[in-house]
Design an enzyme around this catalytic site. Structure first.
Site, PDB file in Angstrom:
ATOM      1  N   HIS A  96      46.065  49.841  53.142  1.00 58.54           N
ATOM      2  CA  HIS A  96      47.197  49.042  52.687  1.00 58.54           C
ATOM      3  C   HIS A  96      48.097  49.921  51.818  1.00 58.54           C
ATOM      4  O   HIS A  96      47.721  51.052  51.464  1.00 58.54           O
ATOM      5  CB  HIS A  96      46.727  47.812  51.900  1.00 58.54           C
ATOM      6  CG  HIS A  96      45.917  48.156  50.694  1.00 58.54           C
ATOM      7  ND1 HIS A  96      44.556  48.022  50.644  1.00 58.54           N
ATOM      8  CD2 HIS A  96      46.286  48.666  49.497  1.00 58.54           C
ATOM      9  CE1 HIS A  96      44.119  48.412  49.471  1.00 58.54           C
ATOM     10  NE2 HIS A  96      45.144  48.818  48.750  1.00 58.54           N
TER      11      HIS A  96
HETATM   12  C1  T46 Z   1      43.912  50.031  46.008  1.00 58.69           C
HETATM   13  C2  T46 Z   1      42.649  50.698  46.402  1.00 58.69           C
HETATM   14  C3  T46 Z   1      42.538  52.103  45.889  1.00 58.69           C
HETATM   15  C4  T46 Z   1      40.660  41.299  42.897  1.00 58.69           C
HETATM   16  O1  T46 Z   1      40.397  40.097  42.833  1.00 58.69           O
HETATM   17  N1  T46 Z   1      41.178  41.947  41.808  1.00 58.69           N
HETATM   18  C5  T46 Z   1      41.470  43.273  41.822  1.00 58.69           C
HETATM   19  O2  T46 Z   1      41.942  43.808  40.797  1.00 58.69           O
HETATM   20  C6  T46 Z   1      41.255  44.002  43.029  1.00 58.69           C
HETATM   21  C7  T46 Z   1      41.608  45.482  43.080  1.00 58.69           C
HETATM   22  C8  T46 Z   1      40.736  43.345  44.113  1.00 58.69           C
HETATM   23  N2  T46 Z   1      40.429  42.032  44.029  1.00 58.69           N
HETATM   24  C9  T46 Z   1      39.833  41.366  45.202  1.00 58.69           C
HETATM   25  C10 T46 Z   1      40.724  41.244  46.410  1.00 58.69           C
HETATM   26  C11 T46 Z   1      39.746  41.272  47.562  1.00 58.69           C
HETATM   27  O3  T46 Z   1      39.241  39.966  47.786  1.00 58.69           O
HETATM   28  O4  T46 Z   1      38.720  42.163  45.616  1.00 58.69           O
HETATM   29  C12 T46 Z   1      38.606  42.137  47.026  1.00 58.69           C
HETATM   30  C13 T46 Z   1      38.576  43.545  47.589  1.00 58.69           C
HETATM   31  O5  T46 Z   1      39.891  44.128  47.446  1.00 58.69           O
HETATM   32  P1  T46 Z   1      40.501  45.133  48.538  1.00 58.69           P
HETATM   33  O6  T46 Z   1      40.017  44.773  49.876  1.00 58.69           O
HETATM   34  O7  T46 Z   1      41.981  45.178  48.318  1.00 58.69           O
HETATM   35  O8  T46 Z   1      39.833  46.516  48.077  1.00 58.69           O
HETATM   36  P2  T46 Z   1      40.179  47.985  48.593  1.00 58.69           P
HETATM   37  O9  T46 Z   1      39.043  48.837  48.135  1.00 58.69           O
HETATM   38  O10 T46 Z   1      40.537  48.018  50.017  1.00 58.69           O
HETATM   39  O11 T46 Z   1      41.508  48.405  47.755  1.00 58.69           O
HETATM   40  C14 T46 Z   1      41.454  48.583  46.353  1.00 58.69           C
HETATM   41  C15 T46 Z   1      42.648  47.890  45.684  1.00 58.69           C
HETATM   42  O12 T46 Z   1      42.713  46.520  46.105  1.00 58.69           O
HETATM   43  C16 T46 Z   1      43.961  48.555  46.001  1.00 58.69           C
HETATM   44  O13 T46 Z   1      44.959  48.093  45.099  1.00 58.69           O
HETATM   45  O14 T46 Z   1      44.937  50.675  45.878  1.00 58.69           O
HETATM   46  O15 T46 Z   1      41.471  49.964  46.020  1.00 58.69           O
END
Ligand code: T46
Length: 135
Positions: free
Chosen positions: A52
C-alpha cells in the site's frame, strides 16, 4: 536529477560495557513529531506485508531486531533496502508504495509515525496508486 527513494538516517548509538542504547530524537534523525508507534513482530515464514501507499503519512522504520527487506516504488522507480540494524532508520514519506519482504523469524520492526492511524490515508490498490502519483 532524481532523489533516492531509500532515505536512511543514522540513529545515534550509546554503547558501553553494559550493551547498546539507540536514539531517534526530534531535531536529530527524526524529522517529525511522533503521534503513534507500532511494531511488527512474529511474522510467519514466507509472509510479506505492506502493499500500500499513504497519501500524507511520514514514518521512520527501525528494525530493532532481526532483518527485513523493504521495497519502495514511486510509480516509476523501485528501490529496496535491507534493514538489519537499530543504528539506522528508513524514512518513508507519502506517495510511496511499500512492501516488506524476507522477515527473519526474530524481526521486530518498530515504526514511528507522524499521525494517528487513519484508514482513509491508505491507498491499497496498486493501479489506483499509479493513477494517484501520475495525476
Ligand atoms: C505501513 C507499514 C510499514 C491499526 O489498527 N493501527 C495501526 O496503527 C496500524 C499500523 C494498523 N492497524 C490495523 C489495521 C489492520 O487491521 O492493523 C491491521 C494490520 O495493518 P496493515 O495490514 O496495514 O499492516 P502492514 O504491515 O501491511 O502495514 C503497516 C502499516 O499499516 C503501514 O502504515 O506503512 O506497516
Amino acid at each position: 536529477m532524481t532523489s533516492p527513494l531509500v532515505q536512511l538516517v543514522d540513529n545515534p548509538q550509546h554503547g558501553d560495557a553494559r550493551g547498546q542504547l539507540s536514539v531517534a530524537e526530534l531535531g536529530g534523525a527524526l524529522p517529525f513529531v511522533v503521534r503513534r508507534v507500532y511494531w511488527i513482530h512474529g511474522t510467519k515464514p514466507g509472509i510479506s506485508r505492506g502493499f500500500h501507499a499513504h497519501k500524507k503519512l511520514h514514518q521512520l522504520c527501525v528494525c530493532v531486531a532481526g532483518s527485513v527487506r523493504i521495497s519502495l516504488f514511486d510509480g516509476r522507480r523501485e528501490e529496496s533496502v535491507v534493514l538489519d540494524s537499530s543504528a539506522q532508520g528508513l524514512l518513508i514519506g507519502p506517495a510511496l508504495w511499500r512492501e516488506m519482504h524476507d522477515f527473519s523469524p526474530d524481526c521486530v520492526l518498530m515504526v514511528l509515525a507522524d499521525t494517528e492511524y487513519d484508514e482513509a490515508d491508505y491507498i491499497r490498490d496498486r493501479d489506483q496508486f499509479i493513477r494517484h502519483v501520475a495525476g
